[in-house]
Design a protein around this motif. Sequence first.
Motif, PDB file in Angstrom:
ATOM      1  N   SER A  79       0.842  -1.193   0.000  1.00 49.15           N
ATOM      2  CA  SER A  79       0.000   0.000   0.000  1.00 49.15           C
ATOM      3  C   SER A  79       0.877   1.243   0.000  1.00 49.15           C
ATOM      4  CB  SER A  79      -0.921   0.013   1.224  1.00 49.15           C
ATOM      5  OG  SER A  79      -0.154   0.028   2.414  1.00 49.15           O
ATOM      6  N   LYS A  80       0.258   2.363  -0.360  1.00 47.38           N
ATOM      7  CA  LYS A  80       1.017   3.614  -0.396  1.00 47.38           C
ATOM      8  C   LYS A  80       1.433   4.065   0.991  1.00 47.38           C
ATOM      9  CE  LYS A  80      -1.319   5.233  -4.592  1.00 47.38           C
ATOM     10  NZ  LYS A  80      -2.157   6.304  -5.203  1.00 47.38           N
ATOM     11  N   SER A  81       0.687   3.648   1.995  1.00 47.54           N
ATOM     12  CA  SER A  81       1.039   4.028   3.367  1.00 47.54           C
ATOM     13  C   SER A  81       2.227   3.247   3.915  1.00 47.54           C
ATOM     14  CB  SER A  81      -0.169   3.824   4.286  1.00 47.54           C
ATOM     15  OG  SER A  81      -0.581   2.466   4.275  1.00 47.54           O
ATOM     16  N   GLY A  82       2.675   2.252   3.156  1.00 50.98           N
ATOM     17  CA  GLY A  82       3.832   1.489   3.591  1.00 50.98           C
ATOM     18  C   GLY A  82       3.504   0.221   4.332  1.00 50.98           C
ATOM     19  N   HIS A  83       2.219  -0.122   4.448  1.00 52.93           N
ATOM     20  CA  HIS A  83       1.815  -1.355   5.124  1.00 52.93           C
ATOM     21  C   HIS A  83       1.704  -2.465   4.085  1.00 52.93           C
ATOM     22  CE1 HIS A  83       1.105   0.780   8.852  1.00 52.93           C
ATOM     23  NE2 HIS A  83       0.364   1.662   8.195  1.00 52.93           N
ATOM     24  N   HIS A  84       2.562  -3.455   4.182  1.00 52.53           N
ATOM     25  CA  HIS A  84       2.593  -4.552   3.228  1.00 52.53           C
ATOM     26  C   HIS A  84       2.024  -5.810   3.881  1.00 52.53           C
ATOM     27  CE1 HIS A  84       4.723  -1.717   0.964  1.00 52.53           C
ATOM     28  NE2 HIS A  84       5.978  -2.096   1.210  1.00 52.53           N
ATOM     29  N   ARG A  85       1.479  -6.696   3.041  1.00 49.61           N
ATOM     30  CA  ARG A  85       0.883  -7.930   3.516  1.00 49.61           C
ATOM     31  C   ARG A  85       1.378  -9.093   2.681  1.00 49.61           C
ATOM     32  NH1 ARG A  85      -3.065  -6.992   7.095  1.00 49.61           N
ATOM     33  NH2 ARG A  85      -3.724  -9.173   6.998  1.00 49.61           N
ATOM     34  N   ALA A  86       1.548 -10.220   3.360  1.00 46.89           N
ATOM     35  CA  ALA A  86       1.873 -11.482   2.713  1.00 46.89           C
ATOM     36  C   ALA A  86       0.702 -12.422   2.947  1.00 46.89           C
ATOM     37  CB  ALA A  86       3.161 -12.074   3.283  1.00 46.89           C
ATOM     38  N   ASP A  87      -0.084 -12.644   1.914  1.00 50.84           N
ATOM     39  CA  ASP A  87      -1.328 -13.403   2.022  1.00 50.84           C
ATOM     40  C   ASP A  87      -2.233 -12.688   3.037  1.00 50.84           C
ATOM     41  OD1 ASP A  87      -2.483 -15.913   0.885  1.00 50.84           O
ATOM     42  OD2 ASP A  87      -2.752 -16.368   2.990  1.00 50.84           O
ATOM     43  N   VAL A  88      -2.669 -13.335   4.126  1.00 53.84           N
ATOM     44  CA  VAL A  88      -3.555 -12.684   5.101  1.00 53.84           C
ATOM     45  C   VAL A  88      -2.792 -12.085   6.270  1.00 53.84           C
ATOM     46  CG1 VAL A  88      -5.481 -14.172   4.504  1.00 53.84           C
ATOM     47  CG2 VAL A  88      -3.915 -14.872   6.317  1.00 53.84           C
ATOM     48  N   ALA A  89      -1.471 -12.188   6.281  1.00 57.31           N
ATOM     49  CA  ALA A  89      -0.670 -11.718   7.407  1.00 57.31           C
ATOM     50  C   ALA A  89      -0.048 -10.365   7.072  1.00 57.31           C
ATOM     51  CB  ALA A  89       0.428 -12.722   7.749  1.00 57.31           C
ATOM     52  N   GLY A  90       0.065  -9.528   8.078  1.00 56.13           N
ATOM     53  CA  GLY A  90       0.725  -8.255   7.908  1.00 56.13           C
ATOM     54  C   GLY A  90       2.212  -8.361   8.206  1.00 56.13           C
ATOM     55  N   VAL A  91       3.008  -7.656   7.440  1.00 54.71           N
ATOM     56  CA  VAL A  91       4.463  -7.634   7.655  1.00 54.71           C
ATOM     57  C   VAL A  91       4.743  -6.586   8.724  1.00 54.71           C
ATOM     58  CG1 VAL A  91       6.709  -7.317   6.591  1.00 54.71           C
ATOM     59  CG2 VAL A  91       4.852  -8.326   5.269  1.00 54.71           C
ATOM     60  N   VAL A  92       5.027  -7.055   9.935  1.00 53.66           N
ATOM     61  CA  VAL A  92       5.207  -6.147  11.071  1.00 53.66           C
ATOM     62  C   VAL A  92       6.675  -5.894  11.388  1.00 53.66           C
ATOM     63  CG1 VAL A  92       2.981  -6.682  12.114  1.00 53.66           C
ATOM     64  CG2 VAL A  92       4.927  -8.143  12.617  1.00 53.66           C
TER      65      VAL A  92
END
Length: 460
Positions: free
Chosen positions: A147-160
Motif C-alpha cells: 500500500s502507499k502508506s507502507g503497510h505490506h501484507r503477505a497473504d492474510v498476514a501483515g508484515v510487522v
Amino acid sequence: MDFPLNARFFLLPLTVALIFTVIMPALSSLVTSPTVSGGQINSNSVLVALLDSHYTEIAELVEKALLLQTLEEAVGRHNLTVFAPRNEALERGLDPDFKRFLFEPGNLKSLQTLLLFHFLPSRIPYDSFPSARHRTLSGDQMILTSSKSGHHRADVAGVVHPDSVLRPDGIIHGIDRLLVPRSVQEDFNRRRNLAEISAVLPTGAPEVDPRTHRLKKPAPPSPAGSPPALPIYDALAPGPDIAPAPAPGPGSGKHWFDGHRQIKDFIQTLILYGGYNEFADILVNLTSLATEMGRLVSEGYVLTVLAPNDEAMAKLTADQLSEPGAPEQIIYYHLIPEYQTEESMYNAVRRFGKVRYDTLRLPHKIVAREADGSVKFGQGEGSAYLFDPDIYTDGRISVQGIDTVLFPPEESLTPAVGGAKEAAHVVKTAVSKPIRGKLMELSCRVLGAFIDRSRFTTCE
C-alpha cells in the motif's frame, strides 16, 4: 630422483604460485558458499538466522517436519525470502483442533506444505515489495500486496518486522500470524468431516417413551461435557397447564454442572445490573422455571435467555398474566435452547439476513434480523431490539437484554383487554366471514340463472 639445487629453487616459486591460483580460490569458495557438498550450511546462512530468539518456534517446526535438507538444497539454488511469524504470534488465531491435526504423524505432508508456504525462492526486500502472486516452495501461490502508506501484507498476514534478518543467501520478514495455504485448510476440513462421520455409531437415535418422556433404554456412558442424549423438549417438566405443579424430569443423575448455582448467579447478575427486576421476580416467585432451568443446565443443556427490561414488563396487563400457565408460556418463548452471544447472533443475521431460533415454547420460533447495527427480534410493532448485550455469559447460560416482551406472531393481534381465547375468536371470525360471503355469492349466481334472485332475501 635428485634435482640440482638451482632446480629446487626454480620449483619453489612455481609451487607457491600454484597454491594461490588454484587451491586458495577453491578453499575460499567453500568458506563463502552457503552450502557445500553434503548439505551443510555455514553460520551466515538465512536458515541459521531462524534460530534467532524471535523465530525459534518456527525453526523447531522446520526440524520436526524433516525439512532441513530440503531447505539447505533450496538455499544452494536460490536466494530465499522467508515470511516467519515470531514466537508470540505463531499461535495467534490458530484453531486448537487444527494444531492437533498438524502434529498427527499421518499428516506430516500437510505440516511440510504449510511450512514451505512461508518460503519464496527469490529475494524480495521490503523497499521493493511487489503487488503480485509468487509461487512458494510448497507449490502454492502467495499474494503479496503493498500500500502507499507502507503497510505490506503477505497473504492474510501483515508484515510487522520488515527486513528483520538480512543474509547473503536470503532475507527474513516478520509477520503477525502463521500462514495456512488453501490446500492444507481443505485437507483439514476433509479429515474433520470424515472424523465426525466415523464417530457416529450405527446404533440409532435414543428412543423416548412418549407417555413418560423418558428414555426407553438407559443412555450409554458419555464423556463429561457431551450433549445429553435426551432432547431438551423431552427433558422439560410439564408446566402448570398440564399438571398442578412441575413434575420431576427424566434426570440422568450425572449432574456434570452445578446448574442451580449458575441460575442463581445469573438472576443475581440481572438484579445487580439493574432494570430487570420484574423478569427476575417472575422467574423466582411466580413460576418454578428457575428450578427447572437449573436442572436442565445440570444435565448438560445450554440456554440463551432473552430478558425483557422492567419498562417492557410494565406494559403487560393483569389479564395477560392471570391466565393459567401464562407466565410460564411467556418465559418459555424467551428461552432459546442454544448458547448464543451478542456477537454470534449479530454475525448470523449479518450473514444470512434472517435467522429463526427455536424456543422452548413449541412449535414457535423467534425471527431475528439485523437492524440499526443491532439484532432485532420479532416482527412489526411487537419487535424487540437487543438492548443490553451479554449481561451474563458463562458458557452454559447466556442472558441478552431486550426492550420489548415478545409474543408469537398469531398472538400479535391480542387486544389490550381480554385473554388469548378472545383473540383467537376474533381471528377465527375475521377469517370465516369472507369465506362464507364468497360461497353465498356463488350460490346466488347459480340460482339466478334458473330462478328470480329477488325471491331470496339473502341474495338481495
